[in-house]
Design a protein around this motif. Sequence first.
Motif, PDB file in Angstrom:
ATOM      1  N   VAL A   1      -1.950   0.944 -13.299  1.00  0.00           N
ATOM      2  CA  VAL A   1      -0.748   0.161 -12.987  1.00  0.00           C
ATOM      3  C   VAL A   1      -0.870  -0.498 -11.616  1.00  0.00           C
ATOM      4  O   VAL A   1      -0.648  -1.702 -11.466  1.00  0.00           O
ATOM      5  N   ALA A   2      -1.229   0.274 -10.608  1.00  0.00           N
ATOM      6  CA  ALA A   2      -1.365  -0.289  -9.262  1.00  0.00           C
ATOM      7  C   ALA A   2      -2.496  -1.311  -9.198  1.00  0.00           C
ATOM      8  O   ALA A   2      -2.437  -2.277  -8.432  1.00  0.00           O
ATOM      9  N   GLY A   3      -3.529  -1.098 -10.010  1.00  0.00           N
ATOM     10  CA  GLY A   3      -4.676  -1.996 -10.012  1.00  0.00           C
ATOM     11  C   GLY A   3      -4.369  -3.391 -10.487  1.00  0.00           C
ATOM     12  O   GLY A   3      -5.165  -4.315 -10.267  1.00  0.00           O
ATOM     13  N   ARG A   4      -3.230  -3.595 -11.124  1.00  0.00           N
ATOM     14  CA  ARG A   4      -2.822  -4.951 -11.535  1.00  0.00           C
ATOM     15  C   ARG A   4      -2.613  -5.851 -10.328  1.00  0.00           C
ATOM     16  O   ARG A   4      -2.632  -7.078 -10.453  1.00  0.00           O
ATOM     17  N   TRP A   5      -2.431  -5.242  -9.161  1.00  0.00           N
ATOM     18  CA  TRP A   5      -2.212  -6.011  -7.936  1.00  0.00           C
ATOM     19  C   TRP A   5      -3.376  -5.877  -6.961  1.00  0.00           C
ATOM     20  O   TRP A   5      -3.232  -6.179  -5.780  1.00  0.00           O
ATOM     21  N   GLY A   6      -4.519  -5.406  -7.455  1.00  0.00           N
ATOM     22  CA  GLY A   6      -5.706  -5.380  -6.613  1.00  0.00           C
ATOM     23  C   GLY A   6      -6.358  -4.013  -6.486  1.00  0.00           C
ATOM     24  O   GLY A   6      -5.717  -2.975  -6.695  1.00  0.00           O
ATOM     25  N   GLN A   7      -7.643  -4.033  -6.129  1.00  0.00           N
ATOM     26  CA  GLN A   7      -8.422  -2.810  -6.013  1.00  0.00           C
ATOM     27  C   GLN A   7      -7.921  -1.898  -4.895  1.00  0.00           C
ATOM     28  O   GLN A   7      -7.938  -0.669  -5.025  1.00  0.00           O
ATOM     29  N   ASP A   8      -7.462  -2.498  -3.795  1.00  0.00           N
ATOM     30  CA  ASP A   8      -6.959  -1.684  -2.682  1.00  0.00           C
ATOM     31  C   ASP A   8      -5.772  -0.840  -3.118  1.00  0.00           C
ATOM     32  O   ASP A   8      -5.676   0.348  -2.772  1.00  0.00           O
ATOM     33  N   LEU A   9      -4.867  -1.446  -3.871  1.00  0.00           N
ATOM     34  CA  LEU A   9      -3.686  -0.721  -4.327  1.00  0.00           C
ATOM     35  C   LEU A   9      -4.064   0.342  -5.351  1.00  0.00           C
ATOM     36  O   LEU A   9      -3.476   1.427  -5.375  1.00  0.00           O
ATOM     37  N   ALA A  10      -5.052   0.041  -6.191  1.00  0.00           N
ATOM     38  CA  ALA A  10      -5.520   1.027  -7.167  1.00  0.00           C
ATOM     39  C   ALA A  10      -6.087   2.254  -6.464  1.00  0.00           C
ATOM     40  O   ALA A  10      -5.818   3.400  -6.845  1.00  0.00           O
ATOM     41  N   THR A  11      -6.858   2.008  -5.415  1.00  0.00           N
ATOM     42  CA  THR A  11      -7.495   3.100  -4.687  1.00  0.00           C
ATOM     43  C   THR A  11      -6.480   3.967  -3.962  1.00  0.00           C
ATOM     44  O   THR A  11      -6.566   5.206  -3.979  1.00  0.00           O
ATOM     45  N   ILE A  12      -5.492   3.333  -3.346  1.00  0.00           N
ATOM     46  CA  ILE A  12      -4.477   4.107  -2.619  1.00  0.00           C
ATOM     47  C   ILE A  12      -3.574   4.849  -3.591  1.00  0.00           C
ATOM     48  O   ILE A  12      -3.096   5.958  -3.307  1.00  0.00           O
ATOM     49  N   ALA A  13      -3.346   4.279  -4.777  1.00  0.00           N
ATOM     50  CA  ALA A  13      -2.566   4.969  -5.806  1.00  0.00           C
ATOM     51  C   ALA A  13      -3.321   6.191  -6.316  1.00  0.00           C
ATOM     52  O   ALA A  13      -2.720   7.223  -6.635  1.00  0.00           O
ATOM     53  N   ALA A  14      -4.650   6.072  -6.393  1.00  0.00           N
ATOM     54  CA  ALA A  14      -5.484   7.203  -6.798  1.00  0.00           C
ATOM     55  C   ALA A  14      -5.335   8.350  -5.806  1.00  0.00           C
ATOM     56  O   ALA A  14      -5.174   9.515  -6.189  1.00  0.00           O
ATOM     57  N   LEU A  15      -5.376   8.008  -4.531  1.00  0.00           N
ATOM     58  CA  LEU A  15      -5.189   9.017  -3.488  1.00  0.00           C
ATOM     59  C   LEU A  15      -3.809   9.652  -3.599  1.00  0.00           C
ATOM     60  O   LEU A  15      -3.659  10.875  -3.502  1.00  0.00           O
ATOM     61  N   GLY A  16      -2.789   8.811  -3.835  1.00  0.00           N
ATOM     62  CA  GLY A  16      -1.428   9.319  -3.968  1.00  0.00           C
ATOM     63  C   GLY A  16      -1.279  10.269  -5.139  1.00  0.00           C
ATOM     64  O   GLY A  16      -0.652  11.332  -5.011  1.00  0.00           O
ATOM     65  N   ALA A  17      -1.864   9.913  -6.288  1.00  0.00           N
ATOM     66  CA  ALA A  17      -1.766  10.764  -7.476  1.00  0.00           C
ATOM     67  C   ALA A  17      -2.434  12.113  -7.240  1.00  0.00           C
ATOM     68  O   ALA A  17      -1.927  13.159  -7.649  1.00  0.00           O
ATOM     69  N   PHE A  18      -3.574  12.078  -6.577  1.00  0.00           N
ATOM     70  CA  PHE A  18      -4.305  13.319  -6.295  1.00  0.00           C
ATOM     71  C   PHE A  18      -3.507  14.209  -5.339  1.00  0.00           C
ATOM     72  O   PHE A  18      -3.376  15.418  -5.558  1.00  0.00           O
ATOM     73  N   LEU A  19      -2.958  13.603  -4.298  1.00  0.00           N
ATOM     74  CA  LEU A  19      -2.146  14.360  -3.343  1.00  0.00           C
ATOM     75  C   LEU A  19      -0.893  14.924  -4.017  1.00  0.00           C
ATOM     76  O   LEU A  19      -0.462  16.039  -3.724  1.00  0.00           O
TER      77      LEU A  19
ATOM     78  N   LEU B   1       0.834  -1.204   0.000  1.00  0.00           N
ATOM     79  CA  LEU B   1       0.000   0.000   0.000  1.00  0.00           C
ATOM     80  C   LEU B   1       0.867   1.252   0.000  1.00  0.00           C
ATOM     81  O   LEU B   1       0.572   2.230  -0.704  1.00  0.00           O
ATOM     82  N   LEU B   2       1.940   1.218   0.778  1.00  0.00           N
ATOM     83  CA  LEU B   2       2.844   2.361   0.852  1.00  0.00           C
ATOM     84  C   LEU B   2       3.531   2.594  -0.493  1.00  0.00           C
ATOM     85  O   LEU B   2       3.663   3.743  -0.946  1.00  0.00           O
ATOM     86  N   ILE B   3       3.953   1.507  -1.132  1.00  0.00           N
ATOM     87  CA  ILE B   3       4.593   1.618  -2.449  1.00  0.00           C
ATOM     88  C   ILE B   3       3.615   2.207  -3.460  1.00  0.00           C
ATOM     89  O   ILE B   3       3.971   3.082  -4.259  1.00  0.00           O
ATOM     90  N   ALA B   4       2.355   1.740  -3.422  1.00  0.00           N
ATOM     91  CA  ALA B   4       1.337   2.258  -4.338  1.00  0.00           C
ATOM     92  C   ALA B   4       1.082   3.742  -4.089  1.00  0.00           C
ATOM     93  O   ALA B   4       0.905   4.519  -5.033  1.00  0.00           O
TER      94      ALA B   4
END
Length: 200
Positions: free
Chosen positions: A77-95, A10-13
């Motif tokens: 890209v993050a979603g290839r490893w699951g919805q949780d990682l996709a969602t946290i990557a979305a938050l990261g991109a926005f931030l 999650l942190l990496i994403a």
Amino acid sequence: MSDDIHLLHLLIALVFGYLLGSIPFGVIFTRMAGLGDIRKVGSGNIGATNVLRTGRKGLAAATLVCDALKGTVAVVVAGRWGQDLATIAALGAFLGHLFPVWLGFKGGKGVATFIGVLIGLMPLAALIFAIIWLSLAYLKRYSSLAALVATATTPLVLWALGEPKMAGVILILVVLLWWKHSENISRLVAGTEGKIGQKG
């Protein structure tokens, strides 16, 4: 998978999304075009609406597309490893877009990146967002008003589409986006907000 490994993923994403989101395309494109620092033009924002105030529609369009795509790419890209990682990557991109490390954590207001992460997470919700945003922007000529209304409806749309968890995460993005638009809200109320295509 242990909790520690999942937390690491999650942190990496989050970091991956943040680094993508923090790429300041508005600043890069206007400098490449010889227009100087976009932060010294109009509202001082680095997004497409302010780039448009330079009179360069192509640069504004490129900024809009790239600011959206960095959110989409992070999610896909993050979603290839699951919805949780996709969602946290979305938050990261926005931030990253709102608080880019390269610009002293003073970034854009997040509308394009918001729709970009929506495209990656839930294309139908992104389509509804775009329809509301573009319709209001065309009718009222206020980019900020269109963005505020469209983003406010998005958590409700996601909830109606059966994605309450995603709606909760997107609600966090909405709150941040509205906070970044606090000055725009004040100007809208006062009737002094700049319209789309208006220079200065």
